[in-house]
Design an enzyme around this catalytic site. Structure first.
Site, PDB file in Angstrom:
ATOM      1  N   MET A 150       0.772  -1.222   0.099  1.00 28.86           N
ATOM      2  CA  MET A 150      -0.097  -0.022  -0.036  1.00 28.86           C
ATOM      3  C   MET A 150       0.785   1.162  -0.025  1.00 28.86           C
ATOM      4  O   MET A 150       0.441   2.141   0.303  1.00 28.86           O
ATOM      5  CB  MET A 150      -0.678   0.020   1.310  1.00 28.86           C
ATOM      6  CG  MET A 150      -2.107  -1.234   1.099  1.00 28.86           C
ATOM      7  SD  MET A 150      -3.334  -0.951   1.978  1.00 28.86           S
ATOM      8  CE  MET A 150      -2.944  -0.585   3.737  1.00 28.86           C
TER       9      MET A 150
ATOM     10  N   HIS B 297       9.491  -3.492   3.529  1.00 23.01           N
ATOM     11  CA  HIS B 297       8.987  -3.774   2.021  1.00 23.01           C
ATOM     12  C   HIS B 297      10.291  -4.060   0.954  1.00 23.01           C
ATOM     13  O   HIS B 297      10.184  -4.862   0.288  1.00 23.01           O
ATOM     14  CB  HIS B 297       8.301  -2.547   1.510  1.00 23.01           C
ATOM     15  CG  HIS B 297       7.231  -2.074   2.125  1.00 23.01           C
ATOM     16  ND1 HIS B 297       7.068  -1.019   3.039  1.00 23.01           N
ATOM     17  CD2 HIS B 297       5.616  -2.790   2.192  1.00 23.01           C
ATOM     18  CE1 HIS B 297       5.702  -0.974   3.431  1.00 23.01           C
ATOM     19  NE2 HIS B 297       4.964  -1.890   2.994  1.00 23.01           N
TER      20      HIS B 297
ATOM     21  N   LEU C  65       9.369  -2.376  11.875  1.00 25.11           N
ATOM     22  CA  LEU C  65       9.026  -1.464  10.839  1.00 25.11           C
ATOM     23  C   LEU C  65       7.658  -1.483  10.299  1.00 25.11           C
ATOM     24  O   LEU C  65       7.173  -2.535  10.106  1.00 25.11           O
ATOM     25  CB  LEU C  65      10.057  -1.319   9.547  1.00 25.11           C
ATOM     26  CG  LEU C  65      11.500  -1.220   9.761  1.00 25.11           C
ATOM     27  CD1 LEU C  65      12.254  -1.220   8.376  1.00 25.11           C
ATOM     28  CD2 LEU C  65      12.014  -0.106  10.866  1.00 25.11           C
TER      29      LEU C  65
HETATM   30  O1  PAF Z   1      -0.116  -5.557   3.846  1.00 22.21           O
HETATM   31  C1  PAF Z   1      -0.603  -4.860   2.860  1.00 22.21           C
HETATM   32  O2  PAF Z   1       0.086  -3.702   2.688  1.00 22.21           O
HETATM   33  C2  PAF Z   1      -1.903  -4.778   2.389  1.00 22.21           C
HETATM   34  O3  PAF Z   1      -2.997  -5.303   3.423  1.00 22.21           O
HETATM   35  C3  PAF Z   1      -1.888  -5.706   1.080  1.00 22.21           C
HETATM   36  C4  PAF Z   1      -1.397  -7.134   1.194  1.00 22.21           C
HETATM   37  C5  PAF Z   1      -1.081  -4.863   0.052  1.00 22.21           C
HETATM   38  C6  PAF Z   1      -3.283  -5.572   0.459  1.00 22.21           C
HETATM   39  O4  PAF Z   1      -3.874  -4.359   0.357  1.00 22.21           O
END
Ligand code: PAF
Length: 287
Positions: free
Chosen positions: A30, A37, A192
């Site tokens: 998101m 990430h 994080l």
């Molecule tokens: O973990 C997240 O950032 C969200 O729940 C995801 C998996 C991208 C779905 O919107």
């Protein structure tokens, strides 16, 4: 790196990859990307021929409108990070591109086999319906061979596993492998999270009490005769004793069923705590 905003364009790019027999690694996000990430994307880049990342703040998984409005967004910064670590394609659609008005306003129904009835699911009704709705749609569009998720959202990871392996959608995503990746923490121990951006420096110091307590609980669990119920209560008391933290829940559950357990074997402790107005989650495995 190419940024794609339309489903049709995405499908054309995916088709070309499939034609070239390239394996696809996928990291759904998101946005408001951080090193957590980045660790998923690096792994996707390393293990696949092509890496796709989605950046989409999914409105259907927010049961709190204020939380959705305040969710940090910065696509330029995200794109710069993703390009620097080797992602090939970023899919960043608008909500209207992803959903019809009807889909946006109606709850997506799905058989969770009870996995949504506990912890986050209990506290945020409808949250996981939105997650499954968006992730299943993204999987149809991107057709990944491997998809990477952080273990910080442990219940989400368990539900995605269920969606791919055991649910009514099982088999629809080919040989897709779901890969859970360890929590990335600051040197201080703080897990994080995109939500950390909303913490003041003082709140960040306060929030350290969460990971410190979880790490301590790992030792408490090894004390002779310690029971799950005692350790659970000790964590709740320790976190509630910290000024500025307010516990929502702490549950020690089985890592697969997410049901309360009485043994530390294959157990995980999952916590949600408010630090000021910011809702933070974390967890610790006890095996
Ligand atoms: O973990 C997240 O950032 C969200 O729940 C995801 C998996 C991208 C779905 O919107």
């Amino acid at each position: 790196m190419q940024i794609i905003t339309k489903k049709q364009e995405l499908q054309q790019v995916v088709e070309a990859c499939k034609k070239n027999h390239q394996t696809i690694g996928f990291v759904p996000t998101m946005g408001a990307l951080h090193e957590g990430h980045a660790s998923l994307v690096r792994r996707a880049v390393q293990e696949n021929d092509v890496c796709f990342v989605s950046v989409f703040v999914n409105p259907t998984q927010f049961n709190n409108k204020e939380d959705l409005a305040k969710y940090p967004r910065n696509i330029e910064r995200d794109a710069a990070l993703l390009s620097s670590i080797g992602a090939n394609y970023v899919f960043a659609p608008t909500p209207e591109e992803m959903y019809s008005a009807e889909e946006m306003n109606n709850t997506f129904s799905f058989d969770f086999a009870g996995l949504d009835q506990v912890m986050e699911g209990k506290m945020r009704p409808g949250h996981f319906n939105g997650v499954v709705q968006v992730v299943s749609r993204l999987f149809y569009l991107v057709q990944p061979d491997r998809a990477y998720f952080g273990e910080k959202d442990f219940q989400q990871l368990a539900i995605i596993h269920h969606m791919v392996e055991r649910s009514e959608l099982a088999g629809t995503f080919g040989n897709l492998q779901i890969i859970g990746c360890p929590i990335v923490r600051e040197a201080s121990g703080l897990a994080l999270s995109s939500r950390n951006e909303r913490l003041s420096e003082t709140e960040k110091q306060t929030a350290l009490g969460i990971s410190k307590t979880l790490f301590a609980s790992s030792k408490w669990a090894k004390e002779a005769g310690a029971t799950v119920a005692e350790v659970q209560q000790r964590v709740i008391d320790a976190i509630n004793a910290i000024d500025g933290l307010e516990m929502e829940y702490y549950e020690i559950v089985d890592q697969t069923t997410l049901l309360p357990t009485t043994t530390f074997n294959h157990a995980i402790g999952c916590v949600t705590v408010y630090c000021g107005p910011v809702r933070l989650i974390d967890n610790i495995k006890y095996e």
